[in-house]
Design a protein around this motif. Sequence first.
Motif, short mmCIF file in Angstrom:
data_model
loop_
_atom_site.label_atom_id
_atom_site.label_comp_id
_atom_site.label_asym_id
_atom_site.label_seq_id
_atom_site.Cartn_x
_atom_site.Cartn_y
_atom_site.Cartn_z
N SER A 1 12.96 10.12 -2.69
CA SER A 1 11.64 11.12 -2.30
C SER A 1 10.36 10.76 -2.98
CB SER A 1 12.12 12.47 -3.22
OG SER A 1 11.43 13.50 -3.12
N ALA A 2 10.43 10.11 -3.81
CA ALA A 2 9.24 9.51 -4.28
C ALA A 2 8.39 8.55 -3.53
CB ALA A 2 9.18 8.84 -5.68
N PHE A 3 9.33 7.67 -3.08
CA PHE A 3 8.92 6.63 -1.99
C PHE A 3 8.38 7.18 -0.95
CE2 PHE A 3 11.77 3.51 -3.92
CZ PHE A 3 10.78 2.35 -4.00
N VAL A 4 8.87 8.36 -0.38
CA VAL A 4 8.44 9.13 0.73
C VAL A 4 7.14 9.75 0.58
CG1 VAL A 4 8.90 11.06 2.20
CG2 VAL A 4 10.68 9.73 1.97
N LYS A 5 6.84 10.19 -0.75
CA LYS A 5 5.69 10.90 -1.06
C LYS A 5 4.46 9.71 -1.39
CE LYS A 5 8.08 14.81 -3.34
NZ LYS A 5 8.41 15.45 -4.75
N ALA A 6 5.09 8.64 -1.94
CA ALA A 6 4.20 7.59 -1.87
C ALA A 6 3.64 7.16 -0.80
CB ALA A 6 4.56 6.35 -2.78
N LYS A 7 4.24 6.96 0.17
CA LYS A 7 3.66 6.41 1.58
C LYS A 7 2.86 7.47 2.36
CE LYS A 7 6.24 6.73 5.54
NZ LYS A 7 7.30 6.43 6.55
N ALA A 8 3.19 8.80 2.02
CA ALA A 8 2.62 9.89 2.67
C ALA A 8 0.98 10.06 1.80
CB ALA A 8 3.46 11.12 2.55
N GLU B 1 0.75 -1.12 -0.04
CA GLU B 1 -0.06 0.00 0.12
C GLU B 1 0.88 1.16 0.02
OE1 GLU B 1 -0.18 -2.29 2.18
OE2 GLU B 1 -2.18 -2.96 2.53
N ARG B 2 1.85 1.36 0.63
CA ARG B 2 2.80 2.25 0.78
C ARG B 2 3.65 2.66 -0.37
NH1 ARG B 2 1.79 0.25 5.04
NH2 ARG B 2 2.72 -1.70 4.72
N VAL B 3 3.76 1.85 -1.39
CA VAL B 3 4.60 1.74 -2.62
C VAL B 3 3.61 1.86 -3.92
CG1 VAL B 3 6.51 0.85 -3.94
CG2 VAL B 3 6.46 0.50 -1.53
N ASP B 4 2.55 1.35 -3.61
CA ASP B 4 1.58 1.40 -4.97
C ASP B 4 1.28 2.64 -5.48
OD1 ASP B 4 0.19 -0.87 -6.55
OD2 ASP B 4 -1.48 0.01 -5.89
N PRO B 5 1.22 3.88 -4.94
CA PRO B 5 0.95 5.15 -5.52
C PRO B 5 2.21 5.33 -6.61
CG PRO B 5 0.36 5.42 -3.42
CD PRO B 5 1.05 4.03 -3.44
N LEU B 6 3.40 4.72 -6.38
CA LEU B 6 4.51 5.00 -7.17
C LEU B 6 4.41 4.29 -8.37
CD1 LEU B 6 7.14 6.14 -7.84
CD2 LEU B 6 8.39 4.73 -6.17
N MET B 7 3.94 2.86 -8.01
CA MET B 7 3.89 1.83 -9.24
C MET B 7 2.95 2.24 -10.13
SD MET B 7 5.04 -1.92 -7.13
CE MET B 7 5.41 -2.74 -8.79
N LYS B 8 2.02 2.87 -9.58
CA LYS B 8 0.73 3.28 -10.43
C LYS B 8 0.93 4.48 -11.18
CE LYS B 8 -2.72 0.37 -8.25
NZ LYS B 8 -4.06 0.33 -7.51
N GLY B 9 2.09 5.32 -10.84
CA GLY B 9 2.10 6.63 -11.62
C GLY B 9 1.24 7.73 -11.00
N GLN B 10 0.72 7.33 -9.91
CA GLN B 10 0.00 8.44 -9.04
C GLN B 10 1.02 9.69 -8.44
OE1 GLN B 10 -2.30 5.93 -6.39
NE2 GLN B 10 -3.76 5.45 -8.05
N ILE B 11 2.13 8.88 -7.97
CA ILE B 11 3.18 9.68 -7.44
C ILE B 11 4.35 9.19 -8.30
CG2 ILE B 11 4.96 9.87 -5.73
CD1 ILE B 11 2.51 11.13 -5.07
N GLN B 12 5.30 10.35 -8.90
CA GLN B 12 6.21 9.89 -10.04
C GLN B 12 7.68 10.52 -9.37
OE1 GLN B 12 5.39 11.29 -13.78
NE2 GLN B 12 3.33 10.44 -13.90
N ALA B 13 8.65 9.92 -9.52
CA ALA B 13 10.10 10.40 -9.05
C ALA B 13 10.38 11.24 -10.45
CB ALA B 13 10.89 9.02 -9.14
N GLU B 14 10.98 12.26 -9.93
CA GLU B 14 11.40 13.27 -11.05
C GLU B 14 12.40 12.84 -11.70
OE1 GLU B 14 12.79 18.07 -10.97
OE2 GLU B 14 12.24 16.96 -9.16
N GLY B 15 12.14 13.04 -13.32
CA GLY B 15 12.94 12.70 -14.29
C GLY B 15 12.98 11.13 -14.45
N ILE B 16 12.13 10.22 -13.91
CA ILE B 16 12.25 8.83 -14.07
C ILE B 16 10.70 8.32 -14.45
CG2 ILE B 16 12.68 6.64 -12.79
CD1 ILE B 16 14.38 8.06 -11.05
N GLU B 17 10.64 7.44 -15.46
CA GLU B 17 9.37 6.48 -15.53
C GLU B 17 9.66 5.26 -15.08
OE1 GLU B 17 7.00 5.05 -19.44
OE2 GLU B 17 8.50 6.57 -19.78
N ILE B 18 8.76 4.69 -14.17
CA ILE B 18 8.69 3.43 -13.69
C ILE B 18 7.99 2.50 -14.65
CG2 ILE B 18 7.97 2.10 -11.62
CD1 ILE B 18 10.03 3.79 -10.87
#
Length: 337
Positions: free
Chosen positions: A256-263, A14-31
């Motif tokens: 930074s993206a992991f932190v934002k996804a958890k938040a 749950e804390r990582v899924d927003p990143l994997m789904k693209g709801q949160i993005q790491a700057e300059g990176i496409e997951i």
Amino acid sequence: MPKLKLGFISAFNERVDPLMKGQIQAEGIEIIPTYSHPSETFWRQLKFQEFEVGEISMSSYLIARERGFDMIALPVFPSRRLFHTELSYHLDAGIEKPEDLAGKRIGIGEYQQTAALWQRGILEHDFGVSQFKVRWYMERTEELSHGGATGFTPPAGISFQRIPPDKSMASMLVNRELDAAGINSPWKNMPNVIGRSHRIPGADGDWSRVRLLFGDRLAEGKRFFQKWGFLPVNHAYTIRGDIYRKYPWAAFNLYSAFVKAKAAFNGKLVDSIPSGLFFGKEYLAMTQEIFGADPYPYGVKANRHMLETLIDFSHEQGLTAKKANVEELFAQSTRDL
């Protein structure tokens, strides 16, 4: 400027899924995400290094780093469990308390996995059950295991056997071929290539004869946390070495993206409690009262004691020859976080 595309493999969290789904993005990176059972993920990453970014067993990471594997971790720990409370025992084994496990036959998924490391360490330090006074039975085959990829051999003085391929921890426990086993992982019923207890569940056995070692997991969880001050981590995330050297900035951007996804998940936590859990908010409040507002802290500083304990356990159990330096395990830009 085009984004850096990175293959990313992880279990659902749950804390990582927003990143994997693209709801949160790491700057300059496409997951580019791949969802995978942890046992399969770690085997693939350790044996083939297929993905640029991947979830990893912390115990196997310590071993892999010591043996020269080319990867670096981020201090992101979204998965924590009270692993020793996942042990079950057979009523005919003569076990009434954790101390009674001495001299018994205990089944584990994999000897070097983080869950087993914590189980051995806690049994020894909190309940006086020496790892050398237990007979360990491992379910995974050498070919499909973390240890098969890292060159695992049983530590000297350990009683170690592999469970036959036509059996599993579950089937051996219910049929009294094991006295206890760690069969209560959240992943126990999820189909995967490597584990066997979901495929050979011992369905014909008398499961009324099997009990949790800790009948009151809440009480034991509170006791453990009050003593140790942390919840045990089992997984982190790593970046493949060639990517880290070429794009060192990616480490901080991913962290930074992991932190934002958890938040992002925490912001919706109360609203995501299933309606069938009528007292879900009360249980959440109780959990936070015991473990604090954020039971899943990221960063090196907040996790130093836990990481040092993990390193100590790994060394004293013979999994690593030397004690690792905490800072050297993580990408340079994340070491002071």
